[in-house]
Design a protein around this motif. Sequence first.
Motif, mmCIF file in Angstrom:
data_model
loop_
_atom_site.group_PDB
_atom_site.id
_atom_site.type_symbol
_atom_site.label_atom_id
_atom_site.label_comp_id
_atom_site.label_asym_id
_atom_site.label_seq_id
_atom_site.Cartn_x
_atom_site.Cartn_y
_atom_site.Cartn_z
ATOM 1 N N LEU A 110 1.019 -0.805 0.525
ATOM 2 C CA LEU A 110 0.176 0.481 -0.061
ATOM 3 C C LEU A 110 1.214 1.499 -0.403
ATOM 4 O O LEU A 110 0.536 2.043 1.043
ATOM 5 C CB LEU A 110 -0.942 -0.009 1.454
ATOM 6 C CG LEU A 110 -1.675 1.161 1.236
ATOM 7 C CD1 LEU A 110 -3.050 0.445 -0.004
ATOM 8 C CD2 LEU A 110 -3.072 0.569 2.718
ATOM 9 N N GLU A 112 1.828 4.888 -1.836
ATOM 10 C CA GLU A 112 1.459 6.292 -2.254
ATOM 11 C C GLU A 112 0.705 5.996 -3.962
ATOM 12 O O GLU A 112 -0.517 5.880 -3.154
ATOM 13 C CB GLU A 112 2.258 7.486 -2.389
ATOM 14 C CG GLU A 112 0.898 8.528 -2.777
ATOM 15 C CD GLU A 112 1.684 10.256 -2.408
ATOM 16 O OE1 GLU A 112 1.768 11.237 -2.330
ATOM 17 O OE2 GLU A 112 3.077 9.508 -2.138
ATOM 18 N N ALA A 115 -2.402 3.580 -2.591
ATOM 19 C CA ALA A 115 -3.623 3.924 -1.905
ATOM 20 C C ALA A 115 -4.499 5.392 -3.390
ATOM 21 O O ALA A 115 -5.693 5.763 -2.615
ATOM 22 C CB ALA A 115 -2.571 4.848 -1.161
ATOM 23 N N ASN A 153 2.608 3.559 5.709
ATOM 24 C CA ASN A 153 1.532 3.095 4.554
ATOM 25 C C ASN A 153 0.227 3.267 4.901
ATOM 26 O O ASN A 153 -0.416 3.734 4.169
ATOM 27 C CB ASN A 153 1.946 1.147 3.768
ATOM 28 C CG ASN A 153 3.130 1.488 3.056
ATOM 29 O OD1 ASN A 153 3.415 2.387 3.146
ATOM 30 N ND2 ASN A 153 3.396 -0.158 3.006
ATOM 31 N N ARG A 156 -0.358 7.213 5.542
ATOM 32 C CA ARG A 156 -0.486 7.994 4.826
ATOM 33 C C ARG A 156 -1.755 7.681 4.278
ATOM 34 O O ARG A 156 -2.607 8.396 3.785
ATOM 35 C CB ARG A 156 0.882 7.629 3.600
ATOM 36 C CG ARG A 156 0.751 8.132 2.753
ATOM 37 C CD ARG A 156 1.501 8.465 1.854
ATOM 38 N NE ARG A 156 1.295 6.359 1.420
ATOM 39 C CZ ARG A 156 2.808 5.821 1.633
ATOM 40 N NH1 ARG A 156 4.279 6.410 2.489
ATOM 41 N NH2 ARG A 156 2.759 4.577 1.158
ATOM 42 N N PHE A 157 -2.235 6.148 3.830
ATOM 43 C CA PHE A 157 -3.527 6.286 2.920
ATOM 44 C C PHE A 157 -4.692 6.874 4.127
ATOM 45 O O PHE A 157 -5.680 6.897 3.381
ATOM 46 C CB PHE A 157 -3.574 4.406 3.387
ATOM 47 C CG PHE A 157 -5.170 3.826 3.105
ATOM 48 C CD1 PHE A 157 -5.602 4.367 1.413
ATOM 49 C CD2 PHE A 157 -5.825 3.291 3.312
ATOM 50 C CE1 PHE A 157 -6.508 4.010 0.553
ATOM 51 C CE2 PHE A 157 -6.955 2.705 3.075
ATOM 52 C CZ PHE A 157 -7.662 2.956 1.482
ATOM 53 N N CYS A 158 -4.516 6.629 4.971
ATOM 54 C CA CYS A 158 -5.862 6.829 5.982
ATOM 55 C C CYS A 158 -6.197 8.484 5.853
ATOM 56 O O CYS A 158 -7.338 8.771 5.778
ATOM 57 C CB CYS A 158 -5.506 6.527 7.368
ATOM 58 S SG CYS A 158 -6.162 4.681 8.123
ATOM 59 N N LYS A 161 -6.999 9.662 2.950
ATOM 60 C CA LYS A 161 -8.916 9.721 2.279
ATOM 61 C C LYS A 161 -9.857 10.782 2.882
ATOM 62 O O LYS A 161 -10.179 10.941 2.898
ATOM 63 C CB LYS A 161 -8.837 7.914 3.083
ATOM 64 C CG LYS A 161 -10.541 8.042 2.951
ATOM 65 C CD LYS A 161 -11.118 7.292 4.693
ATOM 66 C CE LYS A 161 -11.964 7.753 5.146
ATOM 67 N NZ LYS A 161 -12.742 7.653 6.077
#
Length: 357
Positions: A110, A112, A115, A153, A156-158, A161
């Motif tokens: 996951l 960037e 994501a 990971n 950053r993903f959260c 979002k």
Amino acid sequence: MRWTNRAQILWSFLRGAERVPALPVEYIVETTAKCNLYCPMCPRETHKQPKEDMTDQIFERLVEGAARTGEHMMLIGLGEPFMDRKIFERIEFCQRHGVATLLSTNGTFLDEAMAARLLDSRLQHITLSFDGASKETFEHFRKGARFEKVRDNFVRFCRMKHARGAKLQIVVQMVRMPGNADEVGEFRRFWSQIEGVDQVRVKEDETNLVQPENSKRATSIKRRCHYLWRGAMYVKHDGRVFPCCQSYALDGAPVGDLREQPLEDIFNSDEMLRLRRAHVQGRAAEIDMCARCSTPLPHPLLVAASLLVHGKWVRRAMPVVERLIYSRKLPRTLLSQAGGELVQIQAREGAARDSAL
């Protein structure tokens, strides 16, 4: 059609019908059997898996067969979904047929770019698996993964979002086991403060692979298993269908094969009728896989409630209900293990209090 389907399942479950004039509301679909990690609590460590993906033919036959009645498909099995090169195509295929999709990931892929692509997709729900609050514990349970990389990971993903205002439901999940139970409090504190996280879930270990001494064979099972009526049915990458995800791990026999039978025939196959009959007659403990299963069985009221609303609301409510039951704010009788008392793994003294926060 989905409301009618749910009503037929509910009526069949409540009256103990062997034959169900409906189809499951959810499916666990193993689009790939490949994984890049070694996790001691995962059934793939006792059931070796080939490095194969589900064919388009099997996947499309499943989705097309479930399109009018299925509410969501969990595209996860004994593999890491992002090792399936067609995972985004599968998400889109489900969406075109009106079926919501969910994923669970170990986070190693996951980055960037992944994501961003995921947030651009039609995925509705994702579980981020993170089984520890410290580097030592996490890397013990997720061998082959680096604590800092996966944590970064996920964070950053959260945040991506949150910044986008995306509607994707994100749940960060930890499976509570003897080796990490004392880190539950810190796990909750850290992930609860990350923007973009919708729920933090601590899930009890249902495999007993890391604590085989706790595996007991039930001599009686008082509640009928709802999976036999509402799903989720478990579809292996090769097309074999099992009544639930636990049945495969407990060496149960498949109830059908999508390469040879339509979904309607599989859901009411002779083996499914036999399993339902045994549960209705109070003889479920005579079925080896059911006697050894440690998945809690919900009270019929919870099963009924899960069929009165759309599956997305059930999924969002599940972690909340579990937490209230385990913290004794709701009666423990709402969930019970096949063999009797529902047992929660305890943390070391001092940390046990945090685990209930």
